[in-house]
Design a protein around this motif. Sequence first.
Motif, PDB file in Angstrom:
ATOM      1  N   ILE A 177       0.852  -1.244   0.093  1.00 29.32           N
ATOM      2  CA  ILE A 177       0.019   0.100   0.047  1.00 29.32           C
ATOM      3  C   ILE A 177       0.872   1.156  -0.038  1.00 29.32           C
ATOM      4  O   ILE A 177       1.975   1.127   0.513  1.00 29.32           O
ATOM      5  N   GLN A 178       0.203   2.350  -0.519  1.00 28.52           N
ATOM      6  CA  GLN A 178       1.039   3.543  -0.478  1.00 28.52           C
ATOM      7  C   GLN A 178       0.555   4.476   0.647  1.00 28.52           C
ATOM      8  O   GLN A 178       1.601   5.143   1.130  1.00 28.52           O
ATOM      9  N   GLU A 179      -0.204   4.089   1.206  1.00 28.79           N
ATOM     10  CA  GLU A 179      -0.835   4.902   2.644  1.00 28.79           C
ATOM     11  C   GLU A 179      -1.778   3.995   3.415  1.00 28.79           C
ATOM     12  O   GLU A 179      -2.394   2.907   3.021  1.00 28.79           O
ATOM     13  N   ARG A 180      -1.975   4.292   4.718  1.00 24.37           N
ATOM     14  CA  ARG A 180      -2.822   3.543   5.636  1.00 24.37           C
ATOM     15  C   ARG A 180      -4.198   3.993   5.460  1.00 24.37           C
ATOM     16  O   ARG A 180      -4.601   5.128   5.294  1.00 24.37           O
ATOM     17  N   ARG A 181      -5.251   3.148   5.578  1.00 19.29           N
ATOM     18  CA  ARG A 181      -6.428   3.366   5.579  1.00 19.29           C
ATOM     19  C   ARG A 181      -7.072   3.330   7.153  1.00 19.29           C
ATOM     20  O   ARG A 181      -7.823   4.001   7.431  1.00 19.29           O
ATOM     21  N   PHE A 182      -6.255   2.518   8.100  1.00 15.70           N
ATOM     22  CA  PHE A 182      -6.505   2.273   9.288  1.00 15.70           C
ATOM     23  C   PHE A 182      -5.578   3.215  10.297  1.00 15.70           C
ATOM     24  O   PHE A 182      -5.379   2.510  11.340  1.00 15.70           O
ATOM     25  N   SER A 229     -14.576  -8.233   2.380  1.00 15.73           N
ATOM     26  CA  SER A 229     -14.380  -8.126   3.685  1.00 15.73           C
ATOM     27  C   SER A 229     -13.741  -6.828   3.989  1.00 15.73           C
ATOM     28  O   SER A 229     -14.068  -6.121   4.965  1.00 15.73           O
ATOM     29  N   LEU A 230     -12.728  -6.165   3.097  1.00 15.89           N
ATOM     30  CA  LEU A 230     -12.040  -4.890   3.091  1.00 15.89           C
ATOM     31  C   LEU A 230     -13.128  -3.813   3.086  1.00 15.89           C
ATOM     32  O   LEU A 230     -12.949  -2.966   3.729  1.00 15.89           O
ATOM     33  N   ALA A 231     -13.885  -4.028   2.032  1.00 20.17           N
ATOM     34  CA  ALA A 231     -15.153  -3.134   1.973  1.00 20.17           C
ATOM     35  C   ALA A 231     -15.836  -2.878   2.969  1.00 20.17           C
ATOM     36  O   ALA A 231     -16.367  -1.885   3.465  1.00 20.17           O
ATOM     37  N   LEU A 232     -16.225  -3.882   3.658  1.00 22.67           N
ATOM     38  CA  LEU A 232     -16.895  -3.859   4.911  1.00 22.67           C
ATOM     39  C   LEU A 232     -16.059  -3.112   5.933  1.00 22.67           C
ATOM     40  O   LEU A 232     -16.929  -1.976   6.503  1.00 22.67           O
ATOM     41  N   LEU A 233     -15.239  -3.418   6.053  1.00 25.69           N
ATOM     42  CA  LEU A 233     -14.114  -2.685   7.355  1.00 25.69           C
ATOM     43  C   LEU A 233     -14.062  -1.063   6.876  1.00 25.69           C
ATOM     44  O   LEU A 233     -14.238  -0.443   7.726  1.00 25.69           O
ATOM     45  N   GLU A 234     -14.193  -0.848   5.621  1.00 23.94           N
ATOM     46  CA  GLU A 234     -13.861   0.643   5.177  1.00 23.94           C
ATOM     47  C   GLU A 234     -15.125   1.201   5.367  1.00 23.94           C
ATOM     48  O   GLU A 234     -15.371   2.418   5.878  1.00 23.94           O
TER      49      GLU A 234
END
Length: 140
Positions: free
Chosen positions: A81-86, A123-128
Motif C-alpha cells: 500500500i501507499q498509505e494506511r486506511r486504518f 471483507s475489506l470494503a465492509l471494514l472501510e
Amino acid sequence: MLVRLLYASRAVDVSPGALDSILSTGRAHNMASGITGILCYGGGVFLQALEGGRTAVNALYAHILRDPRHKDVVLLHYEEIQERRFGGWTMGQVNLNKLNASTVLKYSERPELDPYAVSGKVSLALLEELMATAAIVGRP
C-alpha cells in the motif's frame, strides 16, 4: 514498504475477557512495531486488518498463526500500500453484534459475519464502511 494484511479466525474462547485480552495485547505491542489496524468480531469470528511495515506485519501474522486464542486462521487479502486506511487506530474494534444487520447484509448472503464465505476485497470494503460510518470503537 507498507503492507495491508487481512485475515479471519475463529475465537477459541468467546468470553468478553478473552476479547479484551486480544485487544489489550494488540494495543500494547502494535504501536511499538508501527502496526495499526481494526478488529471486527461477531459470532465467535474475528476479521482483522493489519497495516504497517512488511516485516512487522508478517511477523505479527506468523505470531497469530501460532496464538492458541485463534483457530482456523485464514489469510484473506495481502497487498503493498501507499498509505494506511486504518492509520488512526492502534487497534480499533467493531462489535458486529451491535450493528444494524443491513450493514453486514450489504456485503454477504446473510446478516452475520462470515469472512470465510466472501472475498478478501469484500471483507475489506465492509471494514472501510464501518470506519466511514464511525462504527469503530476503542482507543485510537
